[in-house]
Write a protein that holds these residues in place. Structure first.
Motif, PDB file in Angstrom:
ATOM      1  N   ARG A 100       2.455  83.144  30.055  1.00 56.44           N
ATOM      2  CA  ARG A 100       2.537  82.271  31.231  1.00 56.44           C
ATOM      3  C   ARG A 100       3.296  80.984  30.931  1.00 56.44           C
ATOM      4  O   ARG A 100       4.028  80.473  31.777  1.00 56.44           O
ATOM      5  CB  ARG A 100       1.133  81.931  31.716  1.00 56.44           C
ATOM      6  N   SER A 101       3.135  80.465  29.723  1.00 53.16           N
ATOM      7  CA  SER A 101       3.830  79.214  29.383  1.00 53.16           C
ATOM      8  C   SER A 101       5.330  79.429  29.231  1.00 53.16           C
ATOM      9  O   SER A 101       6.123  78.495  29.451  1.00 53.16           O
ATOM     10  CB  SER A 101       3.246  78.629  28.099  1.00 53.16           C
ATOM     11  N   ASP A 102       5.737  80.656  28.854  1.00 53.65           N
ATOM     12  CA  ASP A 102       7.169  80.924  28.665  1.00 53.65           C
ATOM     13  C   ASP A 102       7.911  81.048  29.990  1.00 53.65           C
ATOM     14  O   ASP A 102       9.140  80.895  30.029  1.00 53.65           O
ATOM     15  CB  ASP A 102       7.361  82.202  27.858  1.00 53.65           C
ATOM     16  N   ILE A 103       7.210  81.368  31.068  1.00 52.57           N
ATOM     17  CA  ILE A 103       7.869  81.561  32.363  1.00 52.57           C
ATOM     18  C   ILE A 103       8.593  80.295  32.790  1.00 52.57           C
ATOM     19  O   ILE A 103       9.652  80.345  33.426  1.00 52.57           O
ATOM     20  CB  ILE A 103       6.844  82.007  33.416  1.00 52.57           C
ATOM     21  N   ALA A 104       8.062  79.140  32.425  1.00 52.63           N
ATOM     22  CA  ALA A 104       8.656  77.860  32.828  1.00 52.63           C
ATOM     23  C   ALA A 104      10.021  77.616  32.199  1.00 52.63           C
ATOM     24  O   ALA A 104      10.720  76.669  32.590  1.00 52.63           O
ATOM     25  CB  ALA A 104       7.712  76.716  32.479  1.00 52.63           C
ATOM     26  N   THR A 105      10.441  78.463  31.258  1.00 51.72           N
ATOM     27  CA  THR A 105      11.743  78.266  30.592  1.00 51.72           C
ATOM     28  C   THR A 105      12.775  79.318  31.014  1.00 51.72           C
ATOM     29  O   THR A 105      13.909  79.272  30.544  1.00 51.72           O
ATOM     30  CB  THR A 105      11.569  78.331  29.067  1.00 51.72           C
ATOM     31  N   LEU A 106      12.400  80.259  31.887  1.00 50.79           N
ATOM     32  CA  LEU A 106      13.291  81.372  32.225  1.00 50.79           C
ATOM     33  C   LEU A 106      14.355  80.946  33.228  1.00 50.79           C
ATOM     34  O   LEU A 106      14.096  80.139  34.131  1.00 50.79           O
ATOM     35  CB  LEU A 106      12.476  82.538  32.793  1.00 50.79           C
TER      36      LEU A 106
END
Length: 290
Positions: A100-106
């Protein structure tokens, strides 16, 4: 003379030596039958001619039944357990969803792929298509609905069918168009990216799993204004349980972006009397966007 038996043979056997001698003197010949022979043993099968002596020479162990006739002990095999069924081949593992935290960088392509591959909740089991969103990715207006319905699930696009037609008419009345890729364009998305079965209401845990995708879409579009349509879109964006009637007519914010609250087009089709209220909400949106 002793009593005779019921048969001649039995009567003759009852005569003693003195009586036989007297009969001989009288000229009576006595015929004595030969003793009966024991029946001859039936010949053993050829296969037991060799095995029989070996079986007779070795007594069977105590507590164990002897080998069947005609078969050597070596030929008697204990029953074997059936071979285990081959283990099923494991199903191919689903591609891992991003944290979930990685979605903010996509970026846009990676975000679209993450939505298509998402298996974070049970809605992935019944969906036909994920419904990512459509429109101008740098639009000033962003429309946020609730969840895909049957037609959206089939086509993979939000707001299609009668509700989508009404939304298009509302946007045209505001000088907007979902097909435009300029200042008149809009970006349309839903809180949920998968259809709940039978068009049921979104479950809270489903909203939580999809929230990072919507948050990233807002961050990439960077709209000047968000129009939240329907109770679940409003409550998800504003983190409130207040009904739409109490939230209309005033400005709210989501991650710093102004938010206007209004009714969902599907609701307006069922309750046409509230179309006037929805038009007032759109007029407020146009006033804020001046």
């Amino acid at each position: 003379m002793s009593d005779r038996t019921d048969t001649p043979d039995g009567w003759v056997r009852e005569l003693d030596a003195r009586q036989r001698a007297m009969l001989a003197e009288m000229g009576v010949k006595v015929w004595v039958p030969a003793p009966p022979r024991a029946p001859a043993a039936s010949p053993e099968p050829a296969t037991s001619a060799v095995a029989a002596p070996a079986a007779a020479a070795t007594p069977a162990p105590a507590g164990r039944s002897p080998a069947p006739a005609g078969r050597s002990p070596a030929a008697v095999r204990p029953p074997q357990a059936p071979a285990p069924a081959p283990a099923p081949m494991p199903a191919p593992a689903a591609p891992p969803s991003p944290a979930r935290s990685d979605i903010a960088t996509l970026d846009w392509p990676a975000l679209r792929e993450a939505v298509a591959d998402c298996r974070a909740c049970g809605l992935c089991e019944s969906r036909r298509n994920t419904v990512f969103g459509v429109g101008h990715t740098e639009a000033d207006w962003m429309i946020v609905g609730e969840a895909p319905g049957e037609q959206e699930d089939r086509q993979g696009e939000p707001f299609v069918g009668p509700a989508g037609q009404l939304l298009d008419a509302m946007l045209r009345a505001c000088g907007r168009d979902r097909q435009a890729m300029d200042a008149r364009g809009v970006f349309i998305a839903n809180v949920l990216k998968c259809r709940p079965p039978a068009n049921r209401n979104p479950a809270p845990e489903e909203v939580v799993q999809c929230e990072p995708f919507l948050s990233r879409q807002v961050a990439l579009v960077r709209p000047k204004l968000i129009i939240a349509m329907g109770r679940f879109a409003v409550q998800s964006l504003l983190k409130t349980t207040e009904p739409i009637g109490r939230l209309r007519g005033r400005l709210h914010r989501y991650e710093g972006v102004p938010v206007i609250v209004t009714y969902h087009p599907a609701y307006l089709l069922r309750t046409p009397i509230d179309k006037a209220k929805a038009w007032a909400d759109l007029c407020l949106a146009m006033e804020i966007d001046r």
